[in-house]
Design an enzyme around this catalytic site. Structure first.
Site, PDB file in Angstrom:
ATOM      1  N   GLY A 201       0.381   5.944   0.170  1.00 50.18           N
ATOM      2  CA  GLY A 201      -0.507   6.751   0.619  1.00 50.18           C
ATOM      3  C   GLY A 201       0.414   8.413   0.665  1.00 50.18           C
ATOM      4  O   GLY A 201       1.752   8.480   0.584  1.00 50.18           O
ATOM      5  N   GLY A 202      -0.011   9.099   1.453  1.00 53.99           N
ATOM      6  CA  GLY A 202       0.744  10.530   1.441  1.00 53.99           C
ATOM      7  C   GLY A 202       1.585  10.434   2.844  1.00 53.99           C
ATOM      8  O   GLY A 202       2.263  11.340   2.600  1.00 53.99           O
ATOM      9  N   PHE A 203       1.692   9.640   3.388  1.00 54.62           N
ATOM     10  CA  PHE A 203       2.291   9.718   4.473  1.00 54.62           C
ATOM     11  C   PHE A 203       4.083   8.553   4.174  1.00 54.62           C
ATOM     12  O   PHE A 203       4.879   8.595   4.079  1.00 54.62           O
ATOM     13  CB  PHE A 203       2.053   8.526   5.563  1.00 54.62           C
ATOM     14  CG  PHE A 203       1.183   7.172   5.340  1.00 54.62           C
ATOM     15  CD1 PHE A 203       2.331   6.160   4.702  1.00 54.62           C
ATOM     16  CD2 PHE A 203       0.229   7.185   5.290  1.00 54.62           C
ATOM     17  CE1 PHE A 203       1.751   4.473   4.395  1.00 54.62           C
ATOM     18  CE2 PHE A 203      -0.249   5.912   4.533  1.00 54.62           C
ATOM     19  CZ  PHE A 203       0.801   4.413   4.147  1.00 54.62           C
TER      20      PHE A 203
ATOM     21  N   GLY B 258       0.380  -1.397   0.321  1.00 59.77           N
ATOM     22  CA  GLY B 258       0.018  -0.030   0.067  1.00 59.77           C
ATOM     23  C   GLY B 258       1.134   1.119   0.234  1.00 59.77           C
ATOM     24  O   GLY B 258       1.760   1.580   0.321  1.00 59.77           O
TER      25      GLY B 258
ATOM     26  N   LYS C  51       4.130   0.981   8.121  1.00 55.73           N
ATOM     27  CA  LYS C  51       3.999   1.689   7.722  1.00 55.73           C
ATOM     28  C   LYS C  51       5.431   2.653   7.779  1.00 55.73           C
ATOM     29  O   LYS C  51       5.697   3.196   9.204  1.00 55.73           O
ATOM     30  CB  LYS C  51       3.032   2.769   8.512  1.00 55.73           C
ATOM     31  CG  LYS C  51       2.375   3.271   8.075  1.00 55.73           C
ATOM     32  CD  LYS C  51       1.716   4.330   8.836  1.00 55.73           C
ATOM     33  CE  LYS C  51       0.927   5.382   7.982  1.00 55.73           C
ATOM     34  NZ  LYS C  51      -0.289   5.887   9.044  1.00 55.73           N
TER      35      LYS C  51
ATOM     36  N   ASP D  86     -10.570  11.038   9.696  1.00 55.07           N
ATOM     37  CA  ASP D  86     -10.026  11.014   8.227  1.00 55.07           C
ATOM     38  C   ASP D  86     -10.366   9.371   7.559  1.00 55.07           C
ATOM     39  O   ASP D  86      -9.954   8.435   7.384  1.00 55.07           O
ATOM     40  CB  ASP D  86      -8.512  10.709   7.894  1.00 55.07           C
ATOM     41  CG  ASP D  86      -8.573  10.719   6.407  1.00 55.07           C
ATOM     42  OD1 ASP D  86      -8.730  11.166   5.707  1.00 55.07           O
ATOM     43  OD2 ASP D  86      -6.952   9.851   6.037  1.00 55.07           O
TER      44      ASP D  86
ATOM     45  N   VAL E 131       3.687   0.949   3.089  1.00 55.74           N
ATOM     46  CA  VAL E 131       3.372   0.453   3.244  1.00 55.74           C
ATOM     47  C   VAL E 131       4.034  -1.140   3.193  1.00 55.74           C
ATOM     48  O   VAL E 131       3.588  -1.582   2.035  1.00 55.74           O
ATOM     49  CB  VAL E 131       1.702  -0.065   3.440  1.00 55.74           C
ATOM     50  CG1 VAL E 131       1.626  -0.908   4.908  1.00 55.74           C
ATOM     51  CG2 VAL E 131       1.255   1.438   4.721  1.00 55.74           C
TER      52      VAL E 131
END
Length: 806
Positions: free
Chosen positions: A498-500, A496, A517, A614, A503
């Site tokens: 995302g903005g962070f 995965g 993460k 969120d 993963v």
């Protein structure tokens, strides 16, 4: 021959007139047998024999005529004594209306108390069966009428209350079940032990109280408002006390029904949809449960927990109160002195307490009311009887105050008696205390400012490797262990992004699989969000929240280690045409319930009151058994137990899931999460994304589309095509209904999580009708072009410092 033809025509017309006149009446010469009916003159109602549900017993009943949605029975004669075969005969005799069985035993009778020369029973277009003399057209001379003996249904024109002259009560009583119309456990009748009010009883226990009539409505029924469908009135004079309603438009039938479960529900007939529509319900939420919060407390369904002691009171049993057992109520902190030194605290927008132990006087005003209360040591509160024209009348309560709740839109004040010390002692005393408080506050602020400055300087010197480890109650993993587990963060192990950052899937040498993460150096979601997630989730334990195993804060690396979710996230399934079929309706409904329970824990049951901020499909992870777990607490915020909302200048979230008040004004609360949950429920049902949904007939998003279908009575058209073989209609409609309640524009209208879980898990509970959702504005075609579609497909656009709502 010509004269004979004319004579024959006249006789035929006469016979037809006699026949048509007899269609709605029963007389001594024209009884009705099982299989035959009479119909009211206008064709509104029909009377005859019927068997309810799966029962084989036979009853005499009245039902709506020519409505296609089954036989809606509104009155039953022999509720207690059914016939066990089809031999019944209903006729009119000197004893009134009588029901005989096949061996001529009397099964039921109207018990006529007066004699009529030529009695007939006539079914009126109101649904009222009346016994009268055949030639008497005056309603005041009816010898008997079914409207005096309501069953489980209150029709327009029926009275609910008490005849003070005869002592006769007009009450509602539930059926035992849909198969058995005999009186059930629930009875709604007028209580006159204090100021008149209606109480719903389950056997010897009160379940719901309407509150008093304040001139405009019952204080326990704020949804009883002027409307285009019916008028209503409450009459209270020396002869009668009753409530009744009348239709404004006779072509729009409405009925009030007490269900076998004790719910008081109003239905409207919608001709366009050919169906009964649940317009309102008496019991709207948990705060309508009688005395749920005990004595001297108030209930507010928008608070968590909903029960709160009145000012100057404290829980009687603190341990039980903390464990959500509020039945013990509250007690005074300071005893009353029983004199004119006591004070009164005003509460606005209140459902007034149970009035069974009250006294009233319609002729005096509020000032005299207060003086009378002060003179009586047992008097605990007072209020106006009538709120119209500035208020009038006096109502006093004695001893305990129970069944108080707070409404957002109820013009009703309550004055509660308190010891003067709880409110301060006089103007000069207040002034002195205010000055002392100001001086103390300013001094404290200056001192705290200096202390904070010195503390910040010290923290800067000591930060180093300790940065990010504050408030952590988690195991620390070393970088070498995590690197080995993820094969040196191989791209093949990415599950995965995302903005962070990314993963990674990993395997610890000790055996368990993990999800790592890893915060990217170029991440839009920085160290603050990561630390926030560590602090929050390490303190939370719930089967529907993802479990944080530990973290790695070594050198410049910032990583969180979670339990591994083998089935990825919810959006991995429901938004992919090739995989969405793997989630049956049973799976989806259980996922919806799990998400709701997890959110209820965050809002109410955890030791911290948390707003996620969120909530979206990509943040719902699925374990090996497809159990949902809420993840990603980087944007979550803790709010105080007495705090309803907060505001931020930095609006952060995901398009399509943010509530209007958050997206536009930066205000967030538990109701912001509930808005996001509503979007999730509609996405789970439809298998479509709210943000990127497109329909050929309009330019609304998924929420707007669902709202349009709901109003058209076509809500089931929202369901995902792949669920056609597995869905449960009642559950789908309940999810859509609750979803639309959650996405209502006003935060006040949205339910709490406790109500959401209650409504989803209990199909027999009547939910209120949803109002227009937030962002119900059709988008222009330029907003749904291909470029925008590509942009909207990203579910991880998180930082929206300047947000322009669409």
């Amino acid at each position: 021959m010509k004269h004979f033809t004319g004579f024959l025509s006249c006789n035929i017309v006469s016979l037809l007139f006699i026949f048509s006149a007899a269609l709605d009446t029963i007389s001594k010469d024209s009884p009705i047998k099982d299989g035959h009916t009479i119909v009211s003159a206008g064709g509104n109602f029909e009377l005859g024999f019927f068997s309810p549900g799966n029962s084989k017993n036979r009853y005499i009943g009245i039902w709506y005529k020519n409505l296609p949605q089954g036989r809606e029975v509104v009155w039953v004669a022999n509720r207690v004594y059914p016939l066990n075969d089809t031999s019944g005969v209903l006729m009119v005799s000197d004893k009134g209306i009588v029901l005989f069985n096949g061996i001529e035993d009397v099964i039921w009778s109207s018990n006529l108390s007066t004699s009529l020369r030529n009695p007939v029973a006539q079914l009126l277009d109101t649904g009222n069966l009346v016994l009268k003399d055949v030639n008497d057209l005056n309603p005041k001379n009816y010898a008997w009428q079914s409207f005096d003996y309501p069953g489980s249904t209150l029709l327009p024109g029926m009275k609910l209350g008490l005849n003070l002259v005869t002592g006769h009560y007009w009450t509602l009583s539930s059926w035992k079940s849909s198969d058995d119309p005999s009186p059930g456990e629930y009875v709604d009748h007028l209580d006159t032990s204090g100021y008149p009010q209606f109480s719903l009883w389950e056997g010897p226990v009160i379940k719901f109280n309407s509150g008093i009539w304040n001139g405009r409505r019952f204080v326990g029924g704020p949804n009883l408002k002027p409307n285009p469908y019916y008028t209503f009135e409450f009459v209270n004079n020396d002869k009668e006390i009753y409530y009744k309603y009348e239709l404004i438009n006779a072509s729009l039938p409405t009925r009030v029904v007490m269900s076998p479960a004790g719910l008081i529900q109003r239905f409207l007939w919608i001709e366009r949809n050919q169906n009964w529509f649940l317009y309102s319900t008496g019991q709207m939420d948990n705060c309508d449960s009688y005395a749920m919060c005990g004595q001297f407390s108030r209930c507010n369904i928008n608070d968590s927990p909903p029960c709160d002691c009145l000012r100057g009171f404290q829980p009687k049993y603190q341990q039980g109160w903390d464990a959500a057992d509020w039945s013990g109520g509250c007690v005074r902190r300071t005893p009353l002195k029983c004199g004119t030194s006591d004070k009164f605290l005003k509460y606005s927008n209140m459902k007034l307490p149970d009035a069974r132990h009250s006294w009233f006087d319609k002729s005096i005003g509020l000032e005299e009311c207060q003086r009378l209360c002060l003179k009586n040591c047992s008097c605990t509160a007072y209020s106006n009887l009538d709120v119209r024209d500035g208020g009038s009348g006096c109502l006093l309560w004695f001893n305990e105050l129970v069944d108080i709740r707070e409404y957002a839109e109820l013009d009703q004040d309550l004055y509660v008696r308190m010891a003067a010390s709880e409110l301060g002692s006089g103007h000069m005393g207040k002034t002195r205390k205010a000055i002392i408080a100001v001086i103390s506050t300013v001094s404290a602020i200056i001192l705290l400012g200096f202390l904070s400055w010195f503390a910040m300087q010290r923290k800067k010197r000591e930060r180093g490797e300790r940065e990010g480890k504050e408030d952590m109650e988690l195991p620390l993993f070393d970088l070498m262990t995590i690197s080995a587990a993820t094969n040196n963060f191989s791209s093949d192990n990415i599950i995965g992004e995302g903005g962070f950052g990314s993963v990674y899937r990993g395997n610890l040498s000790t055996g368990p699989k993990i999800a790592v993460k890893k915060l990217s150096k170029h991440s839009r979601q920085g160290l603050e969000e990561l630390k926030n997630e560590i602090v929050l989730i390490s303190k939370l334990q719930h089967r529907n929240l993802v479990r944080l195993l530990g973290c790695c804060l070594e050198g410049e690396e910032r990583m969180l280690i979670y339990e591994y979710m083998p089935n990825n996230s919810l959006d991995f399934f429901i938004f992919d045409e090739s995989r969405k079929g793997q989630l049956s309706w049973e799976n989806r409904f259980q996922i919806a319930m799990g998400i709701s329970r997890g959110l209820l824990y965050l809002h109410q049951d955890s030791r911290l009151r948390i707003i996620h901020r969120d909530l979206k499909t990509s943040n719902i992870l699925l374990d090996s058994e497809l159990n949902p777990k809420i993840s990603d607490f980087g944007l979550a915020r803790i709010i105080g137990g007495d705090q309803n909302e907060a505001r931020t200048k930095r609006v952060i979230g995901t398009y399509g899931y943010m509530s209007p008040e958050y997206a536009v004004d930066g205000k967030f609360s538990v109701k912001s999460d509930i808005f996001s949950l509503g979007v999730l429920l509609l996405e789970i049902v439809s298998g479509r994304k709210n943000r990127t949904f497109c329909h050929p007939d309009h330019h609304h998003n998924l929420v707007g589309h669902a709202w349009l279908l709901w109003n058209e009575g076509k809500a089931l058209e929202l369901i995902d095509e792949c669920l056609k073989e597995s869905f449960v209609e009642s559950q789908v409609l309940r999810c859509i209904h609750v979803g639309l309640l959650c996405v209502q524009r006003s935060t006040v209208d949205r339910p709490t999580m406790a109500s959401v879980v209650f409504m989803l898990s209990r199909e027999e509970v009547a939910a209120p009708q949803p109002k227009e959702p937030g962002f119900f504005i059709a988008r222009s075609t330029t907003e749904t072009d291909d470029s925008n579609e590509k942009r909207c497909l990203s579910d991880n656009v998180l930082t929206l410092t300047i947000l322009e709502p669409r």
